[in-house]
Design a protein around this motif. Structure first.
Motif, short mmCIF file in Angstrom:
data_model
loop_
_atom_site.label_atom_id
_atom_site.label_comp_id
_atom_site.label_asym_id
_atom_site.label_seq_id
_atom_site.Cartn_x
_atom_site.Cartn_y
_atom_site.Cartn_z
N GLN A 1 -19.94 -21.76 -18.07
CA GLN A 1 -19.09 -22.82 -18.63
C GLN A 1 -17.68 -22.25 -18.81
O GLN A 1 -16.82 -22.50 -17.99
CB GLN A 1 -19.70 -23.36 -19.92
N CYS A 2 -17.47 -21.43 -19.83
CA CYS A 2 -16.12 -20.87 -19.99
C CYS A 2 -15.86 -19.75 -18.99
O CYS A 2 -14.73 -19.46 -18.65
CB CYS A 2 -15.90 -20.36 -21.41
N GLY A 3 -16.92 -19.08 -18.54
CA GLY A 3 -16.77 -18.04 -17.53
C GLY A 3 -16.48 -16.65 -18.06
O GLY A 3 -16.36 -15.71 -17.29
N PHE A 4 -16.39 -16.51 -19.37
CA PHE A 4 -16.03 -15.20 -19.92
C PHE A 4 -17.08 -14.14 -19.60
O PHE A 4 -16.76 -13.00 -19.29
CB PHE A 4 -15.82 -15.29 -21.44
N CYS A 5 -18.34 -14.52 -19.67
CA CYS A 5 -19.42 -13.54 -19.47
C CYS A 5 -19.74 -13.33 -17.99
O CYS A 5 -20.49 -12.43 -17.64
CB CYS A 5 -20.69 -14.01 -20.18
N THR A 6 -19.20 -14.20 -17.13
CA THR A 6 -19.67 -14.29 -15.74
C THR A 6 -19.47 -13.02 -14.90
O THR A 6 -20.41 -12.61 -14.21
CB THR A 6 -19.04 -15.51 -15.04
N LEU B 1 -24.65 -11.06 -22.95
CA LEU B 1 -24.70 -12.24 -23.82
C LEU B 1 -23.81 -13.34 -23.26
O LEU B 1 -22.74 -13.08 -22.71
CB LEU B 1 -24.22 -11.87 -25.23
N CYS B 2 -24.28 -14.58 -23.40
CA CYS B 2 -23.49 -15.74 -23.03
C CYS B 2 -23.45 -16.68 -24.22
O CYS B 2 -24.50 -16.99 -24.79
CB CYS B 2 -24.10 -16.45 -21.82
N ARG B 3 -22.25 -17.12 -24.60
CA ARG B 3 -22.11 -18.00 -25.76
C ARG B 3 -22.18 -19.47 -25.37
O ARG B 3 -22.18 -20.33 -26.21
CB ARG B 3 -20.76 -17.73 -26.45
S1 FES Z 1 -20.07 -19.05 -19.83
FE1 FES Z 1 -18.99 -18.86 -21.68
S2 FES Z 1 -19.84 -16.98 -22.45
FE2 FES Z 1 -21.08 -17.37 -20.75
#
Ligand code: FES
Ligand SMILES: Cc1cc2nc3c(=O)[nH]c(=O)nc-3n(C[C@H](O)[C@H](O)[C@H](O)COP(=O)(O)OP(=O)(O)OC[C@H]3O[C@@H](n4cnc5c(N)ncnc54)[C@H](O)[C@@H]3O)c2cc1C
Ligand code: FES
Lengths: 173, 288
Positions: A101-106, A136-138
């Motif tokens: 979704q946000c892509g931070f963990c990707t 971890l993915c939020r």
């Molecule tokens: S997609 Fe947002 S933290 Fe995994």
């Protein structure tokens, strides 16, 4: 005081020299000196896996390794995945199955999943959940991440794959 | 979150490591997988002037069957323990505990020698080493000396290692026929240290327990060998009554530090539960 030293490693296939203090963490060298900003700093305390890179065939949290420990190593980051403008099956899987979704963990997820699929080309859902537990993915709730990895695994085994995501299936129809 | 400055050394052989330790004394720290030490250095709880990286020292790697013992190099990683076919055959307990330690990334880096040498009561290998009656090889300018796991852990971050020494090898006796073992760990999530955990190794002959060793994780300043609990099983059938009695004896030696994982009473009660679980599983695995 600690002297700066030159460290050499292979970064996404390219021989790379970088000058660092011994105390410099790999994540800082990558992001601040080498413009490799795919690996993210999530927690900085070895818990989240957003900073995961592949070092000599191991998934490693680059916030918990010194750059000087990488002398002579082979490093792979998310920047090394797409080849000639073609996405890696994992990148395709994360797109097709809405694995983000946000892509931070990707970037960390994909880099970790890559090593998992090298070690086990046909993981079960349980295998994936066990061996991806360091990331971890939020946002996603993990379900689509598991599907994305299954998609990539099937594609890498040479099987024909279709997305299980209703919206994506509509788009490609 | 950046460590204090230090000088970095990457020796390639054991004699060099020992010489560097001799040269820098207590200003030096050994770096194994770095997954306990680097977090402490980032938080500035540790600030060594010299860091001696063991990663290039080939003598510290490898798993081998030598006579009646398994010898494991101190720099063997958790994932290497998990994937070892030799251990799967002879000492499956080691893979069982390694799978419960930290998370996959940490297990690629964290080493058996580091987990033991760190002297953290929250670490999982110390109790398992006690329950398996391990012996550690410590090398220094004096040569080599052997220390039993039951005598190695002196207190919080305090072990039998002296500043000039390095742990080179972990030696584990092959269990006799009829032995079963288990490690039961209660944790809040993957990557968490134990709220309480227990290692049990029992040997059964004609339905009667002939040998038992039980050790506990994170319920005292070090891992604790539950001697009375283990002794209470010998000569008995390991049934629910015997298991409950042993767990109650194990709880008597618990002295946990309250934290976010729970207060003293809760942790002690959970240690009892973990002893029960570990004993049930270990006993079920004794069948030959
Ligand atoms: S997609 Fe947002 S933290 Fe995994
Ligand atoms: C997120 C996270 C979760 C974790 N969860 C767990 C867990 O559930 N259970 C658990 O047991 N551990 C856990 N750990 C700790 C992890 O397993 C460490 O890797 C381990 O405790 C230390 O091993 P290391 O090889 O990384 O040692 P290092 O961090 O390199 O060293 C630790 C200490 O031991 C000394 N040392 C290392 N090797 C030797 C040697 N051969 N001889 C003498 N001294 C030596 C070092 O000088 C240092 O003082 C976790 C760590 C993290 C980051
Ligand atoms: S930033 Fe490295 S594990 Fe979170």
């Amino acid at each position: 005081m600690s002297k700066k030293t030159i460290v050499n490693f292979k970064l996404n296939g390219a021989s790379t020299d970088v000058m660092v203090e011994p105390r410099e963490l790999l994540i800082h060298t990558l992001r601040d000196k080498l413009s490799i900003t795919g690996p993210h700093i999530g927690c900085e305390t070895s818990h989240c896996g957003a900073c995961t890179v592949d070092i000599d065939g191991a998934s490693v949290k680059s916030c918990t390794v010194l750059t000087v420990q990488c002398e002579g190593s082979e490093l792979l980051t998310i920047e090394g995945f797409a080849k000639g403008g073609v996405l890696h099956p994992l990148q395709e899987g994360f797109t097709q199955e809405h694995g983000l979704q946000c892509g931070f963990c990707t970037p960390g997820m994909i880099t970790r999943a890559y090593r998992l699929l090298q070690e086990n080309p046909s993981p079960t859902e349980e295998d994936i959940r066990f061996w991806m537990a360091g990331n971890l993915c939020r946002c996603t709730g993990y379900q689509n991440i598991v599907k994305a990895i299954q998609y990539a695994a099937a594609k890498m085994r040479g099987e024909t794959v279709t997305t299980s995501h209703p919206l994506m299936a509509e788009l490609s129809a | 979150m950046i460590p204090r400055p230090f000088e970095y050394h990457a020796p390639t052989a054991l004699p060099e490591v020992i010489a560097l330790l001799g040269q820098y004394g207590d200003e030096a720290k050994l770096l194994a997988g770095g997954h306990s030490l680097l977090p402490m250095m980032k938080l500035r709880f540790a600030g060594p002037g010299h860091l001696i990286d063991l990663r290039k020292v080939a003598e510290l790697k490898g798993i081998a069957l030598v006579g009646g013992e398994i010898h494991i190099g101190a720099m063997t990683t958790e994932n290497e323990l998990i994937f070892s076919t030799l251990l799967a055959k002879h000492l499956p307990l080691l893979a069982e505990v390694a799978r419960q330690i930290a998370d996959p990334q940490v297990r690629y880096k964290g080493t058996l020698g580091g987990d033991i040498s760190h002297g953290d009561p929250g670490n999982d290998h110390p109790a398992v080493m006690m329950a398996m009656d391990a012996t550690f090889v410590l090398a220094g300018a004096h040569g080599e000396r052997l220390v039993k796991a039951s005598e190695f852990f002196h207190g919080l971050y305090d072990t039998a290692l002296t500043p000039g020494e390095v742990m080179t090898q972990i030696r584990l006796p092959l269990p006799p026929a009829g032995t079963g073992s288990s490690y039961a760990k209660l944790k809040r999530k993957t990557g968490d240290y134990a709220t309480a955990a227990a290692a049990a190794v029992v040997q059964v002959k004609n339905s009667v327990c002939v040998q038992a060793r039980i050790a506990l994780t994170n319920v005292g300043p070090t891992a604790l060998l539950a001697g009375d609990a283990a002794a209470s099983l010998v000569g008995k059938t390991i049934d629910e009554a015997a298991i409950g009695h042993a767990a109650a004896l194990a709880m008597k030696i618990c002295d946990p530090t309250p934290d976010l994982r729970g207060d003293e009473a809760y942790k002690t009660a959970m240690a009892g539960q973990m002893v029960e679980r570990a004993l049930r599983t270990a006993a079920a695995r004794c069948a030959i």
